[in-house]
Design an enzyme around this catalytic site. Structure first.
Site, short mmCIF file in Angstrom:
data_model
loop_
_atom_site.label_atom_id
_atom_site.label_comp_id
_atom_site.label_asym_id
_atom_site.label_seq_id
_atom_site.Cartn_x
_atom_site.Cartn_y
_atom_site.Cartn_z
N GLY A 92 0.80 -1.22 0.00
CA GLY A 92 0.00 0.00 0.00
C GLY A 92 0.83 1.27 0.00
N HIS A 99 8.76 6.22 4.91
CA HIS A 99 8.13 7.03 5.95
C HIS A 99 7.45 6.10 6.94
CE1 HIS A 99 5.55 6.62 2.43
NE2 HIS A 99 4.52 6.53 3.25
P1 AMP Z 1 1.91 5.48 1.86
O1 AMP Z 1 0.63 5.14 1.16
O2 AMP Z 1 2.28 4.56 2.97
O3 AMP Z 1 3.04 5.67 0.85
O4 AMP Z 1 1.67 6.86 2.57
C1 AMP Z 1 1.77 8.09 1.90
C2 AMP Z 1 1.07 9.10 2.73
O5 AMP Z 1 1.46 10.37 2.26
C3 AMP Z 1 -0.45 9.03 2.65
O6 AMP Z 1 -0.98 8.82 3.96
C4 AMP Z 1 -0.83 10.38 2.05
O7 AMP Z 1 -2.04 10.90 2.61
C5 AMP Z 1 0.37 11.24 2.41
N1 AMP Z 1 0.58 12.37 1.53
C6 AMP Z 1 0.50 12.39 0.17
N2 AMP Z 1 0.78 13.62 -0.30
C7 AMP Z 1 1.03 14.40 0.80
C8 AMP Z 1 1.36 15.78 0.98
N3 AMP Z 1 1.49 16.61 -0.04
N4 AMP Z 1 1.54 16.22 2.26
C9 AMP Z 1 1.40 15.39 3.32
N5 AMP Z 1 1.10 14.08 3.20
C10 AMP Z 1 0.91 13.60 1.96
#
Ligand code: AMP
Length: 109
Positions: A92, A99
């Protein structure tokens, strides 16, 4: 090319950074899945845990210690919280820059 998160760190894209040190930074998730939803991100653009190397050991440990400190500061110790990192498509992962999600403020089930 810099990752989305690196662009936010550099101020090229808006974002709410709540912590920064020499190894990592923490950002409020733009689409929070819980009352508290932070992302703890290494400054080094490691794609995911699957791409990490022995030389990244201290950085990886640091991410969890920072997550613990942030959770403590947000008053999450007594009720608990979730730390999770997604890896690749089936995991996912949507942003290919490692992160750790810090989720808290509600039961996770
Ligand atoms: P993942 O799906 O584990 O790669 O998590 C990526 C996360 O990044 C998701 O929870 C998104 O909501 C978050 N995300 C995407 N774009 C941004 C942004 N511009 N600022 C802060 N969070 C973001």
């Amino acid at each position: 090319m810099a990752s989305l998160f690196t662009k936010i760190l550099k101020g090229e894209i808006p974002g709410e950074i709540v912590h920064e040190d020499e190894l990592c930074f923490a950002l409020k998730d733009i689409d929070p899945k819980a009352p508290v939803h932070l992302l703890i991100i290494p400054k080094k653009e490691i794609q995911s845990i699957a791409h990490s190397e022995k030389e990244d050991q201290a950085t990886l440990g640091h991410l969890f210690l920072v997550a613990k400190k942030l959770a403590h500061g947000l008053g999450l110790d007594s009720e608990g919280y979730r730390l999770v990192t997604n890896i690749g498509e089936n995991g996912g992962q949507s942003v290919p820059h490692l992160h750790v999600h810090l989720l808290g403020g509600r039961p996770m089930g």
